[in-house]
Design a protein around this motif. Structure first.
Motif, PDB file in Angstrom:
ATOM      1  N   LEU A  28     -20.329  53.146  36.068  1.00 46.66           N
ATOM      2  CA  LEU A  28     -19.844  51.870  36.600  1.00 46.66           C
ATOM      3  C   LEU A  28     -18.332  51.750  36.548  1.00 46.66           C
ATOM      4  O   LEU A  28     -17.761  50.875  37.215  1.00 46.66           O
ATOM      5  CB  LEU A  28     -20.471  50.715  35.819  1.00 46.66           C
ATOM      6  CG  LEU A  28     -21.966  50.486  36.002  1.00 46.66           C
ATOM      7  CD1 LEU A  28     -22.431  49.382  35.082  1.00 46.66           C
ATOM      8  CD2 LEU A  28     -22.282  50.136  37.455  1.00 46.66           C
ATOM      9  N   LEU A  29     -17.683  52.591  35.748  1.00 49.19           N
ATOM     10  CA  LEU A  29     -16.242  52.445  35.552  1.00 49.19           C
ATOM     11  C   LEU A  29     -15.453  52.535  36.862  1.00 49.19           C
ATOM     12  O   LEU A  29     -14.553  51.709  37.093  1.00 49.19           O
ATOM     13  CB  LEU A  29     -15.755  53.512  34.557  1.00 49.19           C
ATOM     14  CG  LEU A  29     -14.308  53.387  34.089  1.00 49.19           C
ATOM     15  CD1 LEU A  29     -14.082  52.048  33.411  1.00 49.19           C
ATOM     16  CD2 LEU A  29     -13.957  54.519  33.144  1.00 49.19           C
ATOM     17  N   PRO A  30     -15.730  53.492  37.790  1.00 47.18           N
ATOM     18  CA  PRO A  30     -14.983  53.501  39.064  1.00 47.18           C
ATOM     19  C   PRO A  30     -15.184  52.221  39.869  1.00 47.18           C
ATOM     20  O   PRO A  30     -14.239  51.703  40.468  1.00 47.18           O
ATOM     21  CB  PRO A  30     -15.549  54.725  39.793  1.00 47.18           C
ATOM     22  CG  PRO A  30     -16.083  55.603  38.705  1.00 47.18           C
ATOM     23  CD  PRO A  30     -16.611  54.674  37.665  1.00 47.18           C
ATOM     24  N   LEU A  31     -16.440  51.700  39.874  1.00 47.55           N
ATOM     25  CA  LEU A  31     -16.694  50.457  40.601  1.00 47.55           C
ATOM     26  C   LEU A  31     -15.890  49.308  40.023  1.00 47.55           C
ATOM     27  O   LEU A  31     -15.286  48.517  40.764  1.00 47.55           O
ATOM     28  CB  LEU A  31     -18.195  50.140  40.554  1.00 47.55           C
ATOM     29  CG  LEU A  31     -18.619  48.791  41.159  1.00 47.55           C
ATOM     30  CD1 LEU A  31     -18.278  48.756  42.645  1.00 47.55           C
ATOM     31  CD2 LEU A  31     -20.110  48.559  40.948  1.00 47.55           C
ATOM     32  N   VAL A  32     -15.865  49.229  38.714  1.00 43.86           N
ATOM     33  CA  VAL A  32     -15.098  48.166  38.066  1.00 43.86           C
ATOM     34  C   VAL A  32     -13.614  48.320  38.363  1.00 43.86           C
ATOM     35  O   VAL A  32     -12.918  47.345  38.675  1.00 43.86           O
ATOM     36  CB  VAL A  32     -15.365  48.185  36.550  1.00 43.86           C
ATOM     37  CG1 VAL A  32     -14.447  47.203  35.821  1.00 43.86           C
ATOM     38  CG2 VAL A  32     -16.823  47.850  36.255  1.00 43.86           C
ATOM     39  N   GLN A 303     -11.862  36.212  42.088  1.00 44.17           N
ATOM     40  CA  GLN A 303     -11.875  36.750  40.724  1.00 44.17           C
ATOM     41  C   GLN A 303     -13.211  36.463  40.037  1.00 44.17           C
ATOM     42  O   GLN A 303     -13.789  37.346  39.385  1.00 44.17           O
ATOM     43  CB  GLN A 303     -10.735  36.134  39.922  1.00 44.17           C
ATOM     44  CG  GLN A 303      -9.345  36.571  40.372  1.00 44.17           C
ATOM     45  CD  GLN A 303      -8.257  35.873  39.587  1.00 44.17           C
ATOM     46  OE1 GLN A 303      -8.516  34.963  38.815  1.00 44.17           O
ATOM     47  NE2 GLN A 303      -7.014  36.292  39.804  1.00 44.17           N
ATOM     48  N   ILE A 304     -13.703  35.227  40.181  1.00 43.09           N
ATOM     49  CA  ILE A 304     -14.988  34.875  39.558  1.00 43.09           C
ATOM     50  C   ILE A 304     -16.106  35.737  40.145  1.00 43.09           C
ATOM     51  O   ILE A 304     -16.980  36.235  39.416  1.00 43.09           O
ATOM     52  CB  ILE A 304     -15.280  33.376  39.753  1.00 43.09           C
ATOM     53  CG1 ILE A 304     -14.246  32.535  38.982  1.00 43.09           C
ATOM     54  CG2 ILE A 304     -16.686  33.033  39.296  1.00 43.09           C
ATOM     55  CD1 ILE A 304     -14.366  31.051  39.219  1.00 43.09           C
ATOM     56  N   PHE A 305     -16.072  35.916  41.459  1.00 43.02           N
ATOM     57  CA  PHE A 305     -17.092  36.733  42.107  1.00 43.02           C
ATOM     58  C   PHE A 305     -17.038  38.173  41.594  1.00 43.02           C
ATOM     59  O   PHE A 305     -18.076  38.804  41.324  1.00 43.02           O
ATOM     60  CB  PHE A 305     -16.887  36.688  43.621  1.00 43.02           C
ATOM     61  CG  PHE A 305     -17.927  37.451  44.394  1.00 43.02           C
ATOM     62  CD1 PHE A 305     -19.239  37.008  44.449  1.00 43.02           C
ATOM     63  CD2 PHE A 305     -17.596  38.618  45.066  1.00 43.02           C
ATOM     64  CE1 PHE A 305     -20.202  37.715  45.151  1.00 43.02           C
ATOM     65  CE2 PHE A 305     -18.552  39.337  45.774  1.00 43.02           C
ATOM     66  CZ  PHE A 305     -19.857  38.880  45.823  1.00 43.02           C
ATOM     67  N   THR A 306     -15.814  38.693  41.445  1.00 48.02           N
ATOM     68  CA  THR A 306     -15.664  40.063  40.928  1.00 48.02           C
ATOM     69  C   THR A 306     -16.170  40.171  39.497  1.00 48.02           C
ATOM     70  O   THR A 306     -16.876  41.133  39.141  1.00 48.02           O
ATOM     71  CB  THR A 306     -14.187  40.481  40.996  1.00 48.02           C
ATOM     72  OG1 THR A 306     -13.725  40.368  42.341  1.00 48.02           O
ATOM     73  CG2 THR A 306     -14.011  41.912  40.520  1.00 48.02           C
ATOM     74  N   ILE A 307     -15.834  39.190  38.655  1.00 49.02           N
ATOM     75  CA  ILE A 307     -16.283  39.213  37.253  1.00 49.02           C
ATOM     76  C   ILE A 307     -17.802  39.130  37.180  1.00 49.02           C
ATOM     77  O   ILE A 307     -18.448  39.808  36.366  1.00 49.02           O
ATOM     78  CB  ILE A 307     -15.624  38.070  36.476  1.00 49.02           C
ATOM     79  CG1 ILE A 307     -14.112  38.325  36.351  1.00 49.02           C
ATOM     80  CG2 ILE A 307     -16.241  37.926  35.096  1.00 49.02           C
ATOM     81  CD1 ILE A 307     -13.351  37.176  35.737  1.00 49.02           C
ATOM     82  N   ILE A 308     -18.407  38.301  38.051  1.00 50.82           N
ATOM     83  CA  ILE A 308     -19.871  38.188  38.052  1.00 50.82           C
ATOM     84  C   ILE A 308     -20.508  39.523  38.423  1.00 50.82           C
ATOM     85  O   ILE A 308     -21.489  39.961  37.814  1.00 50.82           O
ATOM     86  CB  ILE A 308     -20.307  37.069  39.018  1.00 50.82           C
ATOM     87  CG1 ILE A 308     -19.908  35.697  38.452  1.00 50.82           C
ATOM     88  CG2 ILE A 308     -21.813  37.114  39.238  1.00 50.82           C
ATOM     89  CD1 ILE A 308     -20.195  34.545  39.386  1.00 50.82           C
ATOM     90  N   ILE A 309     -19.930  40.190  39.436  1.00 55.83           N
ATOM     91  CA  ILE A 309     -20.471  41.503  39.847  1.00 55.83           C
ATOM     92  C   ILE A 309     -20.362  42.504  38.703  1.00 55.83           C
ATOM     93  O   ILE A 309     -21.309  43.253  38.402  1.00 55.83           O
ATOM     94  CB  ILE A 309     -19.729  42.013  41.099  1.00 55.83           C
ATOM     95  CG1 ILE A 309     -20.077  41.157  42.302  1.00 55.83           C
ATOM     96  CG2 ILE A 309     -20.064  43.474  41.359  1.00 55.83           C
ATOM     97  CD1 ILE A 309     -19.359  41.559  43.570  1.00 55.83           C
ATOM     98  N   ILE A 310     -19.192  42.506  38.032  1.00 65.08           N
ATOM     99  CA  ILE A 310     -19.017  43.440  36.906  1.00 65.08           C
ATOM    100  C   ILE A 310     -20.002  43.118  35.789  1.00 65.08           C
ATOM    101  O   ILE A 310     -20.632  44.013  35.203  1.00 65.08           O
ATOM    102  CB  ILE A 310     -17.570  43.375  36.405  1.00 65.08           C
ATOM    103  CG1 ILE A 310     -16.608  43.919  37.470  1.00 65.08           C
ATOM    104  CG2 ILE A 310     -17.413  44.169  35.107  1.00 65.08           C
ATOM    105  CD1 ILE A 310     -15.147  43.757  37.121  1.00 65.08           C
ATOM    106  N   GLY A 311     -20.158  41.822  35.479  1.00 63.09           N
ATOM    107  CA  GLY A 311     -21.088  41.432  34.416  1.00 63.09           C
ATOM    108  C   GLY A 311     -22.515  41.828  34.732  1.00 63.09           C
ATOM    109  O   GLY A 311     -23.242  42.357  33.882  1.00 63.09           O
ATOM    110  N   ILE A 312     -22.944  41.579  35.993  1.00 61.04           N
ATOM    111  CA  ILE A 312     -24.305  41.955  36.390  1.00 61.04           C
ATOM    112  C   ILE A 312     -24.476  43.472  36.331  1.00 61.04           C
ATOM    113  O   ILE A 312     -25.519  43.986  35.894  1.00 61.04           O
ATOM    114  CB  ILE A 312     -24.597  41.418  37.808  1.00 61.04           C
ATOM    115  CG1 ILE A 312     -24.663  39.888  37.786  1.00 61.04           C
ATOM    116  CG2 ILE A 312     -25.896  41.998  38.339  1.00 61.04           C
ATOM    117  CD1 ILE A 312     -24.839  39.263  39.157  1.00 61.04           C
ATOM    118  N   SER A 313     -23.449  44.202  36.723  1.00 61.27           N
ATOM    119  CA  SER A 313     -23.531  45.670  36.670  1.00 61.27           C
ATOM    120  C   SER A 313     -23.682  46.169  35.242  1.00 61.27           C
ATOM    121  O   SER A 313     -24.483  47.077  34.966  1.00 61.27           O
ATOM    122  CB  SER A 313     -22.284  46.272  37.324  1.00 61.27           C
ATOM    123  OG  SER A 313     -22.150  45.862  38.664  1.00 61.27           O
ATOM    124  N   VAL A 314     -22.924  45.569  34.316  1.00 63.25           N
ATOM    125  CA  VAL A 314     -23.027  45.982  32.915  1.00 63.25           C
ATOM    126  C   VAL A 314     -24.414  45.655  32.369  1.00 63.25           C
ATOM    127  O   VAL A 314     -25.035  46.464  31.664  1.00 63.25           O
ATOM    128  CB  VAL A 314     -21.929  45.300  32.083  1.00 63.25           C
ATOM    129  CG1 VAL A 314     -22.153  45.548  30.589  1.00 63.25           C
ATOM    130  CG2 VAL A 314     -20.550  45.807  32.489  1.00 63.25           C
TER     131      VAL A 314
END
Length: 615
Positions: A28-32, A303-314
């Motif tokens: 997931l690191l490259p996506l983040v 930014q919120i949308f990006t953080i949500i995507i990262i959180g769901i991915s984790v």
């Protein structure tokens, strides 16, 4: 701090679930990274676009301010070159005569009419230097004494007809608070001054003053403010002229090569974006200051949308790692646990197996292996037990010939030293001793039977040694019915007589005791004979320790047993270890000249289990 990396490394190396989670997070690191880069890049692009638009608007505003000030400059030139006004001022001398006052009234009417058609100006004033009269469009006339004392008058004269901008400082405003020359020294005003009759080198030192309120200039640019927190500052050169905020000063502009800076407010600590537009024709510039937080609000949803995507991915990474762990790693850990239990000796361990895949097959194979191992060990144990019993009987069979030789030797000496009655008693006790020794195949006696057995043997020895020693029995009542391996005490008693009491002419004492102490049966043989030298005692103890640590064989005494060396003690120790296990113990304690004590410690539970040998 060093303990944390070590703990993390241990968790990573010892737990597959941790490694799986780390691997998924690495995927997931490259996506983040791309998401964060896109977020930052879009924010930078937005800031640049806003900066460009704002700079364009500020450039238009500063050009508008330039245009307004050019009009003021043109008006001041027009007034300064008006021949009617010049002639009017020239006709007035130093004295304020009625004619002079009339002329000044005409002058005031003229400047009032001019001021009325120019809304950017608050008022127009003309200073008649010879008389010191200041004529203004808003208050009339006022005489100023010694007008030449003012610095702005002298600098205006030195400008040789050029237009001068006058911005009073706070120090000047305080100094001339009571004589501000019609608001000339007010901090709310700025004035444009120049000499009258600009084209005449022989002109009088008369000055025209066009004054405007600073707020009027602010209103020209305030429409550009994007928010309530944004502020606009108007500069001439590096000097602040006016602003929309009278309380907060902007950070210092420290890079003239840039038109946009990001600075931190010393008052609030928040980041500010500063955009500047300079006039191409004058020294005027406009600076707008806006909190960065307001600009970033436009990208906050991204930014919120990006953080949500990262959180769901984790979370998905953890969830997938848990599923893989549950379906693959958990059965492997269960197998590892089962193998550990088998290594610890738990052969009854079985693993739950409801799977039909390769892991299910592996788990079933482990259960079958554990079952086969249990059956194999049980069969091997039973075989070893039969071999041990055979070896035990062999060891017991070695005692009877050894004792028989000694007994026959005793009978021989008794026959020489005593009468036939004593010999008959010896033979009688000997026959009873052999009768109990054979005991129709029994392998153990009770403690009471063992004492009786010893008594027959001791009577033979007492007769042999002419009653040189006495025998005492101390048998606890609770120990009498405890089974004990037969012929276990006889070699000990024989050693006590031959090596301890034989050399004594009289006064010998042999004490035989039995008791139960701390879940053990304690059998003790004590004599008051000559004892054992320390070096010899160490050798005996070392030999017994080696015998206990070595595996038993059908010929347990090896080469060291040649010539009967410690034959009796070796025999007793070997039988004890084989029959009662490692918990059984043979202790020898002695001091030279003070007797010897031999103590047998037998586990009581093992003794009470021995019921088959007494059947």
């Amino acid at each position: 701090m060093k303990a944390l990396p070590a703990w993390l490394y241990k968790q990573f190396t010892q737990h597959i679930q941790v490694r799986l989670t780390c691997y998924f997070l690495l995927i997931l690191l490259p996506l983040v990274a791309i998401s964060l880069f896109a977020n930052i890049r879009s924010q930078q692009t937005l800031e640049k676009q806003i900066g460009d638009r704002t700079k364009g608007a500020l450039t238009a505003a500063v050009e508008y301010v330039d245009l307004a000030l050019q009009n003021v400059d043109a008006l001041s030139t027009q007034i300064a070159s008006d021949q009617n006004l010049i002639r009017l001022l020239n006709r007035v001398g130093t004295d304020l005569s009625p004619g002079a006052i009339l002329e000044f009234s005409h002058l005031m009417r003229e400047v009032t009419n001019i001021s009325a058609i120019n809304p950017i100006l608050s008022h127009i004033s003309i200073l008649h230097a010879p008389s010191g009269m200041l004529v203004s469009s808003n208050f009339g006339g006022k005489q100023v004494e010694n007008a030449q004392q003012f610095e702005w008058v002298r600098s205006t004269m030195e400008a040789n007809g050029g237009n001068q901008l006058f911005l009073p400082t706070e120090e000047e405003a305080k100094k001339y608070a009571n004589n501000d020359l019609n608001g000339l020294y007010s901090l709310n005003n700025l004035s444009f001054v120049r000499t009258m009759d600009v084209y005449n080198q022989q002109r009088q030192p008369n000055v025209v003053i066009l004054t405007t309120n600073r707020e009027t200039l602010v209103k020209l640019t305030s429409a550009l403010l994007p928010s309530q927190k944004a502020q606009i500052y108007l500069y001439v050169g590096k000097r602040l002229v006016t602003s929309t905020s009278s309380d907060v000063l902007p950070p210092e502009w420290d890079d003239d090569n840039k038109d946009m800076l990001v600075k931190t407010s010393e008052a609030t600590g928040e980041q500010l974006i500063m955009i500047r537009a300079k006039s191409r024709q004058s020294n005027w510039s406009v600076v707008m200051v806006q909190p960065m937080e307001e600009l970033r609000q436009e990208t906050e949803q991204l930014q919120i949308f990006t953080i949500i995507i990262i959180g769901i991915s984790v979370l998905l990474a953890f969830w997938i790692a848990w599923i893989i762990y549950r379906n693959i790693t958990s059965p492997l850990e269960s197998l590892a646990h089962g193998m550990k239990q088998m290594r610890l000796g738990n052969l009854n361990v079985r693993l739950e197996n409801n799977r039909k895949d390769q892991l299910g097959y592996l788990t079933g194979a482990f259960n079958q292996m554990a079952e086969d191992q249990l059956q194999l060990i049980q069969g091997h144990y039973e075989q070893e037990l039969r071999m041990s019993k055979t070896e035990l009987k062999f060891l017991q069979s070695q005692i009877n010939p050894h004792f028989l030789y000694n007994t026959l030797d005793s009978i021989y000496w008794a026959a020489k030293d005593y009468d036939a009655d004593e010999i008959s008693e010896m033979v009688l006790n000997l026959s009873k001793f052999f009768r109990l020794s054979l005991s129709k195949g029994r392998e153990s006696f009770t403690v009471s039977e063992t004492i009786d057995h010893l008594h027959y043997y001791l009577r033979v020895q007492q007769i042999r040694f002419s009653e040189h020693f006495a025998v005492e029995y101390e048998v606890a009542e609770e120990s009498r019915t405890v089974p004990v391996l037969k012929l276990l005490l006889q070699p000990i008693v024989e050693n006590a007589i031959l090596h301890g009491l034989e050399a004594m002419d009289r006064g010998g004492l042999l004490r035989i005791a039995a008791r139960i102490e701390d879940d053990k049966l304690v059998l003790q043989v004590r004599d008051n004979g000559k004892g054992i030298p320390a070096e010899r005692l160490d050798y005996i103890r070392g030999t017994l320790d080696k015998l206990k640590d070595s595996p038993l064989k059908l010929t347990p005494f090896g080469d060291g047993a040649a010539g009967g060396e410690l034959f009796g003690l070796r025999n007793v120790a070997a039988r004890m270890n084989m029959y009662y296990g490692d918990e059984a113990e043979l202790r020898i304690e002695s001091e030279e000249g003070d007797g010897t004590v031999a103590t047998l410690l037998l586990p009581l539970d093992k003794c009470l289990e021995d019921t088959t040998g007494m059947a």
